[in-house]
Design a protein around this motif. Structure first.
Motif, PDB file in Angstrom:
ATOM      1  N   ASP A   1       0.859  -1.176   0.000  1.00  0.00           N
ATOM      2  CA  ASP A   1       0.000   0.000   0.000  1.00  0.00           C
ATOM      3  C   ASP A   1       0.901   1.234   0.000  1.00  0.00           C
ATOM      4  OD1 ASP A   1       0.812   0.598   2.641  1.00  0.00           O
ATOM      5  OD2 ASP A   1      -0.937  -0.384   3.526  1.00  0.00           O
TER       6      ASP A   1
ATOM      7  N   GLY B   1      -2.071   2.607  -6.823  1.00  0.00           N
ATOM      8  CA  GLY B   1      -3.172   2.218  -5.954  1.00  0.00           C
ATOM      9  C   GLY B   1      -4.354   1.625  -6.690  1.00  0.00           C
TER      10      GLY B   1
ATOM     11  N   LYS C   1      -6.538  -3.614  -0.118  1.00  0.00           N
ATOM     12  CA  LYS C   1      -5.352  -3.948   0.666  1.00  0.00           C
ATOM     13  C   LYS C   1      -5.216  -5.461   0.834  1.00  0.00           C
ATOM     14  CE  LYS C   1      -2.959  -2.900   5.005  1.00  0.00           C
ATOM     15  NZ  LYS C   1      -1.706  -2.527   4.320  1.00  0.00           N
TER      16      LYS C   1
ATOM     17  N   LYS D   1      -3.481  -6.907  -2.108  1.00  0.00           N
ATOM     18  CA  LYS D   1      -2.037  -6.704  -2.044  1.00  0.00           C
ATOM     19  C   LYS D   1      -1.389  -7.709  -1.104  1.00  0.00           C
ATOM     20  CE  LYS D   1      -1.851  -1.768  -3.242  1.00  0.00           C
ATOM     21  NZ  LYS D   1      -0.794  -1.827  -4.251  1.00  0.00           N
TER      22      LYS D   1
END
Length: 372
Positions: free
Chosen positions: A73, A282, A292, A295
């Motif tokens: 992030d 992002g 998130k 990720k």
């Protein structure tokens, strides 16, 4: 001295304020900004306070930059880019002997004279988040360790073989493990020789250590002291205003004034900076914001998969993530300090006192913010 910082386009107003404060108090210092975006518009990053602006993609030496960026992030990526940036500065500016990393949302209030002096004797300088044992309760030790012992918002290096070895080690961590950077940084005094722990209360003030740096004073206009030492720099976050709200009235007022002046500086800097665009890394190529959890799943399970060359071409559905991602708020804080609480506990520190209260009780949900 050269100061390096990592910035996104959204961070640009804070970066301008940081660089301006450095030039004001240390005119001969060079500022190098590493930009964490996929493009580098010249008109956006033209600033008289920046001595050099580089696109970090041009200095990162990781095998697959798409995978590197995708796994983190925004804040994790900033942590991961610190070591490559400082390595670049160390290798390029061979005539320089002292190097400092500062977060972009830091402001310098007076010359960093202690850093300049200590770096002549020690190759690595790190600062503890908390440095006064009188302010730590035994039942707080484990939580302090989880949050990190040493701060990564500021560190300094001198030109020395041990500093070069430290940068190489730090860069290896950054490629895959920057989410745990704090834990690794706490090992620095074990792995490297002659590491100096900076305990000066005027450096690296932030919400986590405000409980021990509460004794702020203003002996003259524009000049401040903290625990009797000159105020050098503050790391500004929205939590700082909330933490200051628990201090004694006159101390909280000084911190609040500093916070509001900083807010105004950032607001004015933002007027001339196009910072509305989201962070380049992002979102997926389709424009879908990356969750998130996606990720994290990629970092844990897919990073080493050779079939995935560019994860930005995927989607959250690939990682079985259906919920909308939770976005981090803008890097520009909400510069309105939290309302002060009317009720005060009787065991808080009194104005001017240097002694600890019998115990600190948690009075806020924010991590590591304690009542006075």
């Amino acid at each position: 001295m050269i100061i390096g910082t990592v910035s996104t386009a959204r961070d640009l107003p804070c970066t301008i304020v940081m660089a301006r404060s450095v030039k004001e108090h240390m005119p001969g210092t060079r500022i190098v900004v590493g930009v964490m975006e996929d493009t580098l518009p010249d008109d956006l990053w033209k600033c008289s306070y920046f001595d050099e602006v580089i696109q970090l993609n041009n200095v990162l030496r990781f095998p697959n930059l798409s995978k590197f960026w995708f796994q983190y992030d925004e804040q994790e990526a900033k942590n991961a880019c610190k070591a490559p940036l400082m390595s670049y500065i160390y290798d390029k500016y061979v005539d320089e002997q002292s190097f400092v990393y500062l977060e972009s949302n830091t402001k310098v209030f007076s010359p960093l004279t202690e850093i300049a002096a200590i770096s002549q004797r020690h190759p690595i300088i790190i600062a503890g988040c908390q440095t006064n044992s009188d302010f730590m309760e035994w039942d707080w030790r484990m939580e302090a360790g989880k949050a990190n012992v040493y701060s990564t918002s500021m560190l300094a290096l001198s030109r020395h073989s041990e500093a070069r070895r430290f940068l190489t080690w730090w860069a290896k961590i950054s490629e895959r493990h920057s989410g745990n950077e704090f834990s690794y940084m706490d090992l620095t005094p074990i792995y490297f020789d002659d590491v100096y722990t900076l305990r000066h209360p005027g450096y690296g003030i932030e919400h986590r250590n405000l409980v021990e740096r509460w004794n702020i004073a203003q002996p003259s206009a524009g000049s401040y002291t903290v625990n009797g030492k000159p105020l050098r720099c503050i790391h500004f976050t929205p939590e700082l205003a909330s933490a200051a709200g628990w201090l004694d009235e006159n101390k909280a007022q000084l911190y609040s004034q500093i916070y509001q002046r900083y807010a105004l500086e950032v607001t004015n800097a933002a007027k001339s900076a196009a910072t509305a665009n989201p962070w380049s890394y992002g979102s997926f190529a389709s424009g879908e914001p990356i969750a998130k959890a996606a990720k994290q799943a990629f970092r844990d399970n897919y990073y080493d998969n050779p079939a995935i060359e560019n994860p930005f071409r995927l989607s959250n559905a690939f990682f079985h993530i259906e919920e909308s991602p939770h976005h981090r708020p803008s890097s520009l804080p909400d510069y309105q300090p939290s309302p002060r609480k009317s009720a005060r506990k009787k065991n808080r520190l009194k104005a001017g006192s240097r002694k600890t209260a019998s115990s600190f009780k948690r009075r806020t949900s924010k991590s590591l913010v304690y009542a006075r």
